[in-house]
Design a protein around this motif. Sequence first.
Motif, short mmCIF file in Angstrom:
data_model
loop_
_atom_site.label_atom_id
_atom_site.label_comp_id
_atom_site.label_asym_id
_atom_site.label_seq_id
_atom_site.Cartn_x
_atom_site.Cartn_y
_atom_site.Cartn_z
N TYR A 18 71.58 79.00 10.03
CA TYR A 18 70.61 78.71 8.96
C TYR A 18 70.81 77.32 8.37
O TYR A 18 69.86 76.61 8.10
N PHE A 19 72.08 76.94 8.15
CA PHE A 19 72.34 75.70 7.45
C PHE A 19 72.58 74.50 8.37
O PHE A 19 72.40 73.36 7.94
N LYS A 20 72.96 74.71 9.62
CA LYS A 20 73.37 73.57 10.45
C LYS A 20 72.51 73.33 11.68
O LYS A 20 72.50 72.23 12.21
N ASP A 21 71.84 74.31 12.22
CA ASP A 21 71.17 74.15 13.50
C ASP A 21 69.67 73.97 13.31
O ASP A 21 68.87 74.77 13.76
N GLY A 22 69.28 72.87 12.67
CA GLY A 22 67.87 72.63 12.41
C GLY A 22 67.05 72.35 13.65
O GLY A 22 65.88 72.68 13.72
N THR A 23 67.67 71.74 14.67
CA THR A 23 66.93 71.40 15.88
C THR A 23 67.01 72.49 16.94
O THR A 23 66.32 72.40 17.95
N ASN A 24 67.83 73.47 16.75
CA ASN A 24 68.02 74.59 17.67
C ASN A 24 68.55 74.12 19.04
O ASN A 24 68.32 74.77 20.05
N GLU A 25 69.23 72.98 19.07
CA GLU A 25 69.82 72.51 20.32
C GLU A 25 70.95 73.40 20.79
O GLU A 25 71.12 73.62 21.97
N MET A 26 71.72 73.89 19.86
CA MET A 26 72.91 74.66 20.20
C MET A 26 72.61 76.13 20.50
O MET A 26 73.49 76.86 20.92
#
Length: 103
Positions: A18-26
């Motif tokens: 929710y807080f760190k993966d804004g681009t959904n790359e990971m």
Amino acid sequence: MTLLTAAIAAVIVTLVWYFKDGTNEMRIGTLSLMYWGATLMWLVDAIVEYIELKAAYFTPEPVDMLNDFFLGISVVVLGLIIWLVMFLIKDPKGVLQKRLQRK
């Protein structure tokens, strides 16, 4: 303990997503869904076990608690391994592909 272990992993990974993966790359959302699925599975198991054992469900032996904890850790690690393999296959940044082309 398996329910608790899976639920803690699910909450931690969901917060990271929710807080760190804004681009959904990971693809952390996928890992989060795996852990929530495991949590739901252990919740159903706990309900069925409570129906069978009644009050004895709340007084497990220490050895049983340790075994359940190790099982919960195993589920969390297996989820991480599956996510890592999926992540390496997707290779969103192309790092693995670049290294393989170099050789």
